[in-house]
Design a protein around this motif. Structure first.
Motif, short mmCIF file in Angstrom:
data_model
loop_
_atom_site.label_atom_id
_atom_site.label_comp_id
_atom_site.label_asym_id
_atom_site.label_seq_id
_atom_site.Cartn_x
_atom_site.Cartn_y
_atom_site.Cartn_z
N ALA A 147 -15.00 9.97 5.33
CA ALA A 147 -14.02 9.87 6.47
C ALA A 147 -12.81 8.90 5.67
CB ALA A 147 -14.29 9.34 7.46
N VAL A 148 -11.53 8.97 6.16
CA VAL A 148 -10.23 8.35 5.68
C VAL A 148 -10.25 7.22 6.59
CG1 VAL A 148 -7.71 8.50 5.45
CG2 VAL A 148 -9.21 10.37 4.98
N LEU A 149 -9.96 5.97 6.01
CA LEU A 149 -9.80 4.89 6.74
C LEU A 149 -8.31 4.49 6.77
CD1 LEU A 149 -10.83 2.34 8.07
CD2 LEU A 149 -11.03 1.23 5.99
N ILE A 150 -7.80 4.53 8.15
CA ILE A 150 -6.45 4.02 8.38
C ILE A 150 -6.25 2.89 9.27
CG2 ILE A 150 -4.38 5.04 9.64
CD1 ILE A 150 -5.55 7.89 9.74
N PHE A 151 -5.38 1.77 8.30
CA PHE A 151 -5.05 0.56 9.09
C PHE A 151 -3.71 0.79 9.65
CE2 PHE A 151 -7.67 -2.64 6.72
CZ PHE A 151 -8.93 -2.15 7.19
N ASP A 152 -3.56 0.50 11.13
CA ASP A 152 -2.36 0.70 11.69
C ASP A 152 -1.89 -0.75 11.72
OD1 ASP A 152 -0.23 0.37 13.57
OD2 ASP A 152 -1.33 1.47 15.47
N GLU A 153 -0.94 -1.04 10.76
CA GLU A 153 -0.26 -2.21 10.54
C GLU A 153 1.15 -2.39 11.26
OE1 GLU A 153 -1.53 -5.32 8.28
OE2 GLU A 153 -2.28 -4.33 6.57
N MET A 154 1.28 -1.96 12.20
CA MET A 154 2.66 -1.88 12.67
C MET A 154 2.86 -3.36 13.40
SD MET A 154 4.40 0.82 13.14
CE MET A 154 3.92 2.18 12.24
N ILE A 155 2.08 -3.91 13.96
CA ILE A 155 2.21 -5.23 14.24
C ILE A 155 1.62 -6.38 13.49
CG2 ILE A 155 1.30 -6.99 16.02
CD1 ILE A 155 1.45 -4.73 18.01
N SER A 156 0.38 -5.99 12.92
CA SER A 156 -0.05 -7.05 11.78
C SER A 156 0.83 -7.22 10.44
CB SER A 156 -1.60 -6.78 11.49
OG SER A 156 -1.77 -5.47 11.08
N GLY A 157 1.66 -6.14 10.32
CA GLY A 157 2.37 -6.03 9.22
C GLY A 157 3.52 -7.10 8.90
N PHE A 158 3.56 -7.92 8.07
CA PHE A 158 4.49 -8.90 7.88
C PHE A 158 4.39 -10.21 8.59
CE2 PHE A 158 6.27 -4.99 5.75
CZ PHE A 158 6.77 -5.64 4.62
N ARG A 159 3.15 -10.32 9.53
CA ARG A 159 2.62 -11.44 10.07
C ARG A 159 1.32 -12.08 9.49
NH1 ARG A 159 5.75 -12.72 14.28
NH2 ARG A 159 7.10 -10.76 15.15
N PHE A 160 0.40 -11.04 9.26
CA PHE A 160 -0.69 -11.52 8.90
C PHE A 160 -0.73 -11.39 7.19
CE2 PHE A 160 -1.67 -10.94 13.11
CZ PHE A 160 -2.78 -11.62 13.46
N GLY A 161 0.26 -12.32 6.55
CA GLY A 161 0.12 -12.12 5.12
C GLY A 161 1.41 -11.12 4.77
N LEU A 162 1.50 -11.11 3.55
CA LEU A 162 2.72 -10.07 2.93
C LEU A 162 1.81 -9.22 2.11
CD1 LEU A 162 5.68 -9.63 3.05
CD2 LEU A 162 5.84 -11.16 0.85
N PRO A 163 1.90 -7.76 2.35
CA PRO A 163 2.55 -7.13 3.48
C PRO A 163 1.80 -7.18 4.78
CG PRO A 163 1.61 -5.64 2.27
CD PRO A 163 1.24 -6.79 1.62
N GLY A 164 0.55 -7.43 4.76
CA GLY A 164 -0.04 -7.35 6.06
C GLY A 164 -1.51 -7.99 6.07
N HIS A 221 -8.82 -2.85 1.73
CA HIS A 221 -8.01 -1.81 1.49
C HIS A 221 -8.29 -0.46 2.11
CE1 HIS A 221 -6.58 -4.33 -2.37
NE2 HIS A 221 -6.33 -5.06 -1.22
N PRO A 222 -7.51 -0.01 2.78
CA PRO A 222 -7.64 1.22 3.54
C PRO A 222 -7.12 2.62 2.68
CG PRO A 222 -5.54 0.36 4.38
CD PRO A 222 -6.26 -0.61 3.42
N ASP A 223 -7.42 3.77 3.13
CA ASP A 223 -6.69 4.87 2.18
C ASP A 223 -5.60 4.95 2.80
OD1 ASP A 223 -9.46 5.36 1.07
OD2 ASP A 223 -10.11 5.99 3.15
N LEU A 224 -5.37 4.90 4.05
CA LEU A 224 -3.78 5.02 4.49
C LEU A 224 -3.44 3.89 5.21
CD1 LEU A 224 -3.85 8.71 5.63
CD2 LEU A 224 -3.01 7.87 3.53
N SER A 225 -2.31 3.54 5.31
CA SER A 225 -1.93 2.44 6.21
C SER A 225 -0.24 2.68 6.78
CB SER A 225 -1.84 1.13 5.63
OG SER A 225 -1.16 0.94 4.52
N THR A 226 -0.14 2.36 7.90
CA THR A 226 1.10 2.40 8.67
C THR A 226 2.08 1.12 8.89
OG1 THR A 226 0.25 2.61 10.79
CG2 THR A 226 0.39 4.54 9.27
N PHE A 227 3.03 1.25 8.81
CA PHE A 227 4.06 -0.07 8.92
C PHE A 227 4.98 0.25 9.71
CE2 PHE A 227 1.46 -0.89 5.32
CZ PHE A 227 1.33 -2.53 5.32
N GLY A 228 5.80 -0.79 10.33
CA GLY A 228 7.35 -0.50 10.96
C GLY A 228 7.49 -1.80 11.71
#
Length: 440
Positions: free
Chosen positions: A228-245, A253-260
């Motif tokens: 299965a594909v592992l997706i991290f939703d880093e909309m909120i954790s991105g640029f707060r819990f480290g750089l970039p997230g 490390h996920p297969d896919l991740s999302t930032f915003g």
């Protein structure tokens, strides 16, 4: 009862309700999410402060639904956007603009799990694109999502699992199944229940609750094992819990991740990032069936991408995350001292990580209460503090912490009265409601 502080807001709010469903374009900004005595419309912002339609100024901890990470009107970002507009570079063209490649290159360099990226305008689009991509890559249809994480998308695959499922076929909703955060066995059961049919596992890697020892690693192992594909939703954790997230902080490390959100300092930019072999299915250089991944007219609006570049560079060049954590620590420490002095340390609690604090308002029985939360919001607004949640920006400093603690001190006295005499004795209007509910 109305409040003469909000005459213009109330007038515009009445008009908006006739012109716009729910009176706004984001449900979490709606009238049902704030006390009756609250600013209805924000006119402008500067740093960590905003001014409403009636000229009232508030210290803001909401920061544009967590999207304004550096501050309102932040000079470096604002000037870059002005340059793009004034120098005739144009917001959009018939072919791609160079800034698209510039930001893509910066993000691929910065995000450890990214070999390719795709831009859009909001988080729902990129998380849903990640779901579609996962289904195409695996040839499977079912999605496992973390039950405790409140919002992944306004699209059918997720909203169909909430009480707000009106208009969504059950056949779609049934393809999304939930597991519990920090409970790897609940995810294992999904793989056992649907062998060979789970396309993706999506979760926020961290929220206010830390990942248990080995949990994220086990999720990574299970997705590998079951294909299965592992997706991290880093909309909120991105640029707060480290750089970039969080994927950097926790080393998973996920297969896919999302930032915003934080990535554009309020300008609309969302990112889908991931491995080349998966992401390339949305491209033109393969022999697989064509995948219509993301194709939005304004998905690569140039001044928004320019704002994202300047925001990312500011995070990289300055200790923005360290500053946010420091202010969070000061706020949490002062909050605890203030409520303890009033004997309310069991009723007005603050927790979570310093970079993203979370508060809870409890009633006489020490149960989280919408009514007491509404009262808290009402009284903090009365004291000039808009605090629907706590999203610390680079513009928040000691002055803002002091202002908040002074407001909290005065709010505690009213909170005591509500505990003694009932919240109805001091609350104007109805309590706020949950966003996800079956009926209005």
């Amino acid at each position: 009862m109305t409040d003469n502080r909000f005459v213009e807001s109330n007038r515009l709010q009445s008009k908006a309700s006739q012109l716009i469903p729910a009176g706004c374009h984001t449900y979490s900004k709606g009238v049902d999410q704030f006390p009756q005595l609250a600013p209805g419309f924000i006119q402008s912002g500067n740093g960590a402060w905003v001014t409403d339609m009636d000229g009232n100024t508030f210290l803001d901890w909401g920061m544009g639904l967590r999207s304004v990470s550096l501050g309102y009107g932040y000079p470096r970002v604002t000037q870059k956007v002005i340059d793009y507009v004034q120098k005739g570079q144009g917001p959009n063209f018939t072919r791609p603009a160079p800034v698209e490649v510039e930001l893509a290159e910066l993000l691929v360099e910065l995000i450890p799990s990214a070999e390719m990226v795709k831009f859009s305008k909001n988080g729902s689009d990129v998380t849903s694109a990640a779901i579609r991509l996962s289904r195409a890559y695996t040839g499977r249809k079912r999605i496992a999502f973390c039950k405790e994480h409140p919002f992944f998308s306004f699209n059918d695959w997720f909203i169909g699992t909430t009480p707000c499922n009106n208009g969504i076929p059950e056949q779609v909703s049934e393809l999304s199944v939930s597991f519990q955060y920090n409970d790897a066995q609940s995810l294992e059961r999904i793989f056992e229940l649907y062998p060979g049919d789970v396309a993706a596992v999506i979760l926020e890697p961290v929220t206010s609750i830390p990942p248990a020892e080995g949990f994220l690693k086990r999720v990574r192992e299970l997705t590998h094992k079951h294909g299965a594909v592992l997706i991290f939703d880093e909309m909120i954790s991105g640029f707060r819990f480290g750089l970039p997230g969080a994927q950097t902080t926790f080393g998973i490390h996920p297969d896919l991740s999302t930032f915003g959100k934080a990535i554009g300092n309020g300008f609309s930019c969302a990112v889908l990032a991931g491995k080349r072999d998966i992401m390339s299915l949305g491209g033109l250089e393969h022999l697989q069936p064509r995948l219509f991944l993301l194709s939005a007219t304004n998905g690569a609006e140039t001044h928004s991408l320019a704002a994202a570049i300047e925001t990312v560079l500011e995070f990289r060049e300055k200790n923005v995350i360290g500053h946010i954590e420091l202010i969070g620590e000061r706020l949490q420490e002062g909050w605890r001292q203030t409520v303890m002095a009033h004997g309310l340390d069991q009723h007005l609690q603050i927790g979570g990580y310093p970079n993203s604090p979370v508060y809870v308002c409890k009633d006489e029985q020490l149960i989280p209460s919408a009514a007491f939360r509404t009262l808290f919001l009402q009284e903090m607004i009365r004291e000039g503090v808009l605090i629907p949640y706590i999203s610390i920006s680079y513009s928040h400093g000691e002055r803002e912490v002091t202002k908040t603690l002074e407001a909290l001190d005065r709010t505690c006295a009213v909170y005591h009265q509500a505990l003694d005499q009932g919240f109805q004795s001091v609350l104007t209007g109805p309590p706020v409601k949950p966003v996800f509910r079956k009926f209005n």
